[in-house]
Design an enzyme around this catalytic site. Structure first.
Site, short mmCIF file in Angstrom:
data_model
loop_
_atom_site.label_atom_id
_atom_site.label_comp_id
_atom_site.label_asym_id
_atom_site.label_seq_id
_atom_site.Cartn_x
_atom_site.Cartn_y
_atom_site.Cartn_z
CG HIS A 39 5.56 -8.44 -2.35
ND1 HIS A 39 4.64 -8.85 -3.28
CD2 HIS A 39 6.05 -7.25 -2.79
CE1 HIS A 39 4.57 -7.94 -4.25
NE2 HIS A 39 5.42 -6.97 -3.98
N GLY A 140 -3.94 -3.74 -1.69
CA GLY A 140 -2.86 -3.74 -2.68
C GLY A 140 -2.49 -2.31 -3.00
CG ASP A 182 7.97 2.11 6.09
OD1 ASP A 182 7.94 2.69 7.19
OD2 ASP A 182 8.67 1.10 5.86
CG HIS A 288 9.23 -4.80 -1.13
ND1 HIS A 288 8.22 -4.32 -0.32
CD2 HIS A 288 8.74 -4.74 -2.40
CE1 HIS A 288 7.18 -3.99 -1.07
NE2 HIS A 288 7.47 -4.23 -2.33
CD GLU A 440 -12.81 15.78 -2.03
OE1 GLU A 440 -11.66 15.70 -1.56
OE2 GLU A 440 -13.42 16.86 -2.14
CG HIS A 489 -21.91 21.55 -8.74
ND1 HIS A 489 -22.78 21.02 -7.83
CD2 HIS A 489 -21.86 22.88 -8.46
CE1 HIS A 489 -23.23 21.96 -7.02
NE2 HIS A 489 -22.70 23.11 -7.39
CG HIS A 501 -14.98 23.97 -9.54
ND1 HIS A 501 -13.68 24.42 -9.41
CD2 HIS A 501 -15.49 23.90 -8.28
CE1 HIS A 501 -13.43 24.64 -8.13
NE2 HIS A 501 -14.50 24.33 -7.43
C1 TPP Z 1 -0.86 3.27 -4.20
C2 TPP Z 1 0.30 2.36 -4.45
N1 TPP Z 1 1.44 2.86 -4.95
C3 TPP Z 1 2.47 2.04 -5.22
C4 TPP Z 1 2.38 0.70 -5.00
C5 TPP Z 1 3.53 -0.21 -5.36
N2 TPP Z 1 4.17 -0.72 -4.13
C6 TPP Z 1 3.87 -1.90 -3.63
S1 TPP Z 1 4.67 -2.21 -2.20
C7 TPP Z 1 5.48 -0.74 -2.26
C8 TPP Z 1 6.44 -0.36 -1.19
C9 TPP Z 1 5.77 -0.41 0.11
O1 TPP Z 1 6.63 -0.19 1.15
P1 TPP Z 1 6.16 -0.59 2.59
O2 TPP Z 1 4.76 -0.24 2.78
O3 TPP Z 1 7.14 -0.06 3.55
O4 TPP Z 1 6.19 -2.16 2.53
P2 TPP Z 1 7.34 -3.15 2.96
O5 TPP Z 1 8.31 -3.22 1.84
O6 TPP Z 1 7.96 -2.60 4.18
O7 TPP Z 1 6.59 -4.39 3.17
C10 TPP Z 1 5.09 -0.02 -3.39
C11 TPP Z 1 5.62 1.30 -3.73
C12 TPP Z 1 1.16 0.22 -4.49
N3 TPP Z 1 0.94 -1.07 -4.27
N4 TPP Z 1 0.16 1.06 -4.20
MG MG Z 2 8.42 -0.72 4.86
#
Ligand code: TPP
Ligand code: MG
Length: 700
Positions: A39, A140, A182, A288, A440, A489, A501
């Site tokens: 990335h 990650g 994001d 990205h 949680e 539980h 539950h």
């Molecule tokens: C819980 C989770 N869901 C999905 C992903 C797969 N994933 C990795 S980066 C990404 C997009 C992230 O967007 P953003 O945080 O805006 O990163 P940017 O591209 O701006 O660096 C996704 C969906 C992940 N790493 N973790």
């Molecule tokens: Mg982003």
């Protein structure tokens, strides 16, 4: 495809700031290109943000990246790992041994960056704690990092409240910074964590939100139109903006605003351009998660005023520039801290000793004194009740054993009730009882954050809701953190609350997770032994699974001692002399049922053995001789009894064994009716045992 919007940077007259920032950018681009995966866009965009923070503000000594009062830096958007690796490399962070000794070599040599994402490289795809020194937490899975940072900030407040003293009021005063994107902002876990951080007024916490409007599928206009600033103001945060990620002055001002804010956490919203400087990819999702391509890299380098054909290029003076900035500042702060801890030890030897032990994950002397013994009692008590007694006794002896529940402490019985335990709150950061609220997932991440700062945290809830925190629990295991999860539980035994539950597949879930120790004790004395095992773990999270309902306290003069728990499974009752005809294996509340069946079988002239098997993981760790002595290979007639899915049990019972189990989601009814409906009766277990003997032939 958008055309470049970034103004080209003059190739001449670059400041060391600019050269250092571009070194971070180009190292990241080159590493992703060499790996042919990764990335690049976000490190390119955020290089100035991270540079400003590290070079000007972060109180971090690259020579000693485990100094306890260092500021923590979390890269919650872990896919931008090359941003962190570039920083670790350029600041020459040292490697640290398993025993927390700083080694001579650097943590991330240039070679590691060149082998980004290749087997055994110190630069794996996403940052991994315990693998690359200087990485404060594994990230990650989006949202985990920011939530973990809340745990770190909590830990600092707790440490400060307990250990800072007059004249030593800055012993613990570290800040926690987390960069997120994001994705982190969209994930529920970050919302839970931000809500709690605001409530707790964690003024030592700073999140930096990379507001680049891009995620994998494209522009955030597709999915995300929250007013993040307003949301965080609503959470009680201080919110500030930097309109251009390249504006070092505004960034510095924002960090100073954070440092000056003493009553709430700070969110800095930074507008950035993903893939900054890449003429065809900037501001697109193409920047990205894939290499830019050689041509685009050349053009981006041209924009940066960089030699176009040089790869992994670190211009003269860059390392030194970092040495003079973060290096010098960090070392001074670190050395001053260690000098003060020497004085502190003279004035507060006991507190200093506590700190030393805690930071080395050692327990205090006598930590297990006064753990209760429980007398045989056919009525008994729920294992959540006996756990409350053991936990309270242990916590009295281990000051940094702290924790709480996700709003279920009255049910999970994890409250520390002894004098002085107190409640952790914005008004009392010394409290040992935590109220995580009904959150949680973030509770799990917060436990990780606290554990990364070396506290010994526990969190609790209903076992069924482990599903709500699996992402964090998995990171506890992956990071080898000894966080403690207390789940009560634990089966249909909870009765009327019904299928929503009643855990069915959760035991199998937990057993399938590498590196985690799960214990489901059978009675009060096994609970005591379970806590003893758990508290001595260093690198494994523990999951303690407890009943809501009473279970008999087994008569240990008649049956084997509970100390057998430490080996995961042990012979609780046996036919004297020779091998048994049939083995009954039970866990938790079903062990008593196995004993009932055993008594009946013995009366009927059947040679039966009962194995209490509170922990598959501990048992699998024993040598073969021991395992074979408990489950002799030649005795094939075997019955497992567990109020859960039978998934995995054939490992112990064989494919021809019998598993008394549950194959549905349970039902809502009083426990007695449920036990009958699902076949957890002495008659049924006895019948299964006899059937097994017929099937496999008697070994009598
Ligand atoms: C819980 C989770 N869901 C999905 C992903 C797969 N994933 C990795 S980066 C990404 C997009 C992230 O967007 P953003 O945080 O805006 O990163 P940017 O591209 O701006 O660096 C996704 C969906 C992940 N790493 N973790
Ligand atoms: Mg982003």
């Amino acid at each position: 495809m958008s055309v470049i919007t970034a103004p080209p940077i003059s190739p001449v007259l670059q400041t060391m700031d600019q050269i250092s920032i571009n070194t971070i950018r180009t190292l990241s681009m080159d590493a992703v290109q060499a790996a042919d995966s990764g990335h690049p866009g976000t490190p390119m965009a955020l290089a100035p943000v991270a540079y400003c923070l590290w070079q000007q503000f972060l109180r971090f000594d690259p020579q000693d990246p485990v100094w306890p009062n260092r500021d923590r830096f979390v890269l919650s958007n872990g896919h931008a790992s090359m941003l962190l690796y570039s920083l670790l490399h350029l600041t020459e962070v040292r490697a640290v041994s398993k025993d927390y000794e700083t080694l001579g070599e650097v943590s991330v040599p240039l070679e590691a960056i060149k082998t980004f994402r290749q087997l055994d490289s110190r630069c794996p795809g996403h940052p991994e704690y315990r693998w690359t020194s200087g990485v404060e937490t594994t990230t990650g899975p989006l949202g985990q990092g920011v939530a973990t940072s809340v745990g770190m900030a909590i830990a600092r407040q707790w440490l400060a409240a307990r250990y800072n003293r007059p004249g030593f009021d800055d012993l613990f005063d570290f800040n926690v910074y987390a960069i997120c994107g994001d994705g982190c902002m969209m994930e529920g876990i970050s919302n839970e964590a931000a809500s709690l951080a605001g409530h707790l007024q964690l003024s030592n916490l700073c999140w930096i939100y990379d507001n680049n409007h891009i995620t994998i599928e494209g522009n955030t206009a597709l999915t995300f139109t929250d007013d993040v600033a307003t949301r965080f103001i609503g959470y009680g945060w201080n919110v500030t903006r930097v309109g251009d990620a390249n504006d070092l002055e505004m960034l510095a001002r924002a960090f100073r605003t954070f440092q000056d804010t003493k009553d709430r956490p700070t969110l800095i919203i930074v507008d950035s351009h993903i893939g900054y400087g890449a003429p065809h990819k900037q501001d697109t999702s193409a920047a990205h998660g894939e290499p830019l391509g050689e041509d685009e890299i050349r053009l981006a380098k041209r924009n940066y005023g960089w030699p176009e054909d040089k790869k992994f290029y670190v211009p003269d003076g860059v390392y030194d520039h970092f040495r003079q900035g973060i290096g010098k500042r960090g070392k001074q702060l670190r050395d001053a801290w260690f000098a003060r801890i020497t004085d502190y030890r003279k004035q507060y030897p006991e507190l200093a000793e506590e700190l030393f032990r805690m930071q080395h994950r050692r327990l205090p002397e006598g930590w297990d004194r006064d753990l209760p013994e429980f007398a045989a009692d056919s009525k008994g008590l729920a294992t959540r009740e006996s756990s409350a007694k053991v936990l309270n006794a242990a916590a009295k002896n281990i000051p940094w054993l702290i924790g709480g529940a996700a709003d279920l402490a009255p049910s999970t019985k994890t409250r520390l009730t002894f004098e002085g335990a107190g409640d952790f709150s914005a008004e009392n950061y010394a409290g040992r009882n935590f109220h995580f609220g009904i959150r949680e997932h973030s509770m799990g991440a917060i436990l990780n954050g606290m554990s990364l700062v070396k506290l010994r945290p526990f969190g609790s809830g209903f076992f069924i809701f482990v599903d709500y925190m699996r992402g964090s629990l998995r990171l506890s295991a992956l990071m080898e953190l000894p966080a403690i999860y207390v789940f009560t539980h634990d089966s249909i035994g909870l009765g009327e609350d019904g299928p929503t539950h009643q855990p069915i597949e959760q035991l199998a879930h937990m057993r399938s997770m590498p590196g985690l120790i799960m214990i489901r004790p059978a009675d009060a004395n096994e609970v005591r032994e379970a806590w003893k095992v758990i508290l001595q773990l260093h690198h494994e999270p523990a999951v303690l699974v407890l009943t809501r309902q009473a279970v008999p306290t087994i008569d240990r003069t008649k049956y084997a001692p509970a100390a057998g728990l430490a080996r995961g499974a042990y012979i609780l009752a046996d036919a004297p002399g020779r091998d048994p005809e049939v083995i009954l294996i039970g866990t938790g509340s079903e062990v008593a049922l196995c004993l009932g069946a055993y008594e009946q079988l013995t009366k009927d002239g059947v040679r039966a053995r009962v194995v209490s098997m509170p922990s598959w993981e501990l048992f699998d760790d024993q040598d073969k001789n021991y395992r074979d002595s408990v489950l002799p290979p030649k005795v094939k007639a075997r019955v497992s009894v567990e109020q859960a899915s039978d998934f995995g049990w054939s490992k112990y019972t064989g494919s021809e064994g019998h598993n008394v189990c549950i194959e549905t989601f349970g039902a809502s009814a009083p426990i007695k009716q449920l036990l009958k409906k699902f076949g957890f009766t002495v008659e049924n277990v006895v019948a299964a045992a006899k059937d097994q003997i017929v099937r496999h032939g008697s070994t009598k």
